[in-house]
Write an enzyme that holds these catalytic residues in place. Structure first.
Site, PDB file in Angstrom:
ATOM      1  N   CYS B  31       0.850  -1.193   0.000  1.00  0.00           N
ATOM      2  CA  CYS B  31       0.000   0.000   0.000  1.00  0.00           C
ATOM      3  C   CYS B  31       0.883   1.240   0.000  1.00  0.00           C
ATOM      4  O   CYS B  31       1.843   1.277   0.752  1.00  0.00           O
ATOM      5  CB  CYS B  31      -0.893  -0.017   1.247  1.00  0.00           C
ATOM      6  SG  CYS B  31      -1.606   1.589   1.670  1.00  0.00           S
ATOM      7  N   PRO B  32       0.614   2.247  -0.810  1.00  0.00           N
ATOM      8  CA  PRO B  32      -0.599   2.461  -1.593  1.00  0.00           C
ATOM      9  C   PRO B  32      -0.498   2.001  -3.047  1.00  0.00           C
ATOM     10  O   PRO B  32      -1.384   2.314  -3.839  1.00  0.00           O
ATOM     11  CB  PRO B  32      -0.725   3.984  -1.566  1.00  0.00           C
ATOM     12  CG  PRO B  32       0.700   4.458  -1.655  1.00  0.00           C
ATOM     13  CD  PRO B  32       1.501   3.429  -0.872  1.00  0.00           C
TER      14      PRO B  32
END
Lengths: 170, 95
Positions: B31-32
């Site tokens: 993430c992201p």
């Protein structure tokens, strides 16, 4: 309004607007720069509007030169994975060592560096507010900032944040 | 090759040979990046098209249903096998 989809538009806030995230980035360390930029990239990916107010040491994140050389503090940082007494953390080279360690983790995890995250933010239309008071106090000129940064005071940022659905101080 | 280019090529969307779904390999990305790449891929798709994303970030199991809600996509399926999560998202006309 005609043509409204049957399902709720979750990317809107119910007022027919896109959702908006307003962040204050106040830290000028490498570990302090990642969270606001990660949140900004994520929110933009969700279709939200995003603005970040870079203030005090956080202004270094959008400083043309300094954003490439942000560091991790070895002194008075009890979160380091290796216990470093403050007297040792104060020795020359310890900040560089702590910084190199974090950059190593990031590279191994395929996580982009701060310059790349700034590129992602700009490509996603994230607004970069440069705190004008910080610029005045620290002698930072507009030409010292990365491309795309807008000089603004707290009033302009609060005006933007007043319409935000999520506001965070980092 | 810059880091971003490298990541872009790693996360490049490729049309499946069947033409049924566009494939996006986000294995090894945290993430992201999976959601960021998926968002870019979705933006390039026509309404009705399906994006199939493969992830290994444990957070993806929570993130992709939320991504679908926020972007008004239909999450057709979410499965996990051998540590790889696979999500199929359909772009709607109003997304």
């Amino acid at each position: 309004m005609s043509g409204l989809p049957a399902r709720e538009r979750r990317s809107g806030n119910g007022n027919g607007r896109r959702r908006r995230l307003a962040l204050v980035a106040s830290k000028g360390t490498l570990d302090g720069a990642y969270p606001p930029l990660i949140l900004a990239a994520t929110a933009a990916s969700l279709g939200w509007e995003v603005g970040i107010f870079f203030t005090f040491y956080g202004l270094d994140i959008i400083h043309r030169k300094k954003h490439k050389k942000l560091k991790v503090a070895a002194l008075a940082n009890p979160a380091l994975p290796v216990s470093v007494p403050n007297l040792v953390g104060a020795l020359p080279g310890m900040t560089a060592a702590a910084t190199a360690m974090m950059k190593g983790w990031m590279k191994r995890s395929n996580l982009p560096g701060i310059p790349q995250f700034l590129d992602m933010a700009r490509e996603s239309g994230v607004k970069l507010f440069a705190c004008s008071t910080t610029m005045g106090v620290m002698g930072v000129k507009e030409k010292d900032l990365v491309e795309g940064a807008d000089v603004a005071g707290a009033t302009a940022f609060l005006d933007y944040a007043a319409d935000a659905d999520v506001s965070l101080f980092v | 090759m810059s880091e971003v280019d490298m990541l872009a090529s790693r996360g490049a969307a490729k049309s499946g040979s069947s033409g049924a779904a566009v494939e996006l390999d986000c294995k090894g990305l945290l993430c992201p990046l999976p959601v960021y790449r998926a968002s870019q891929a979705i933006s390039r798709l026509e309404p009705g098209a399906v994006l199939r994303v493969e992830c290994t970030d444990r957070g993806s199991l929570a993130d992709f249903p939320a991504f679908a809600r926020q972007r008004n996509l239909t999450l057709l399926s979410a499965t996990e096998r051998d540590g790889v999560q696979v999500f199929e998202l359909r772009k709607e006309a109003d997304a």
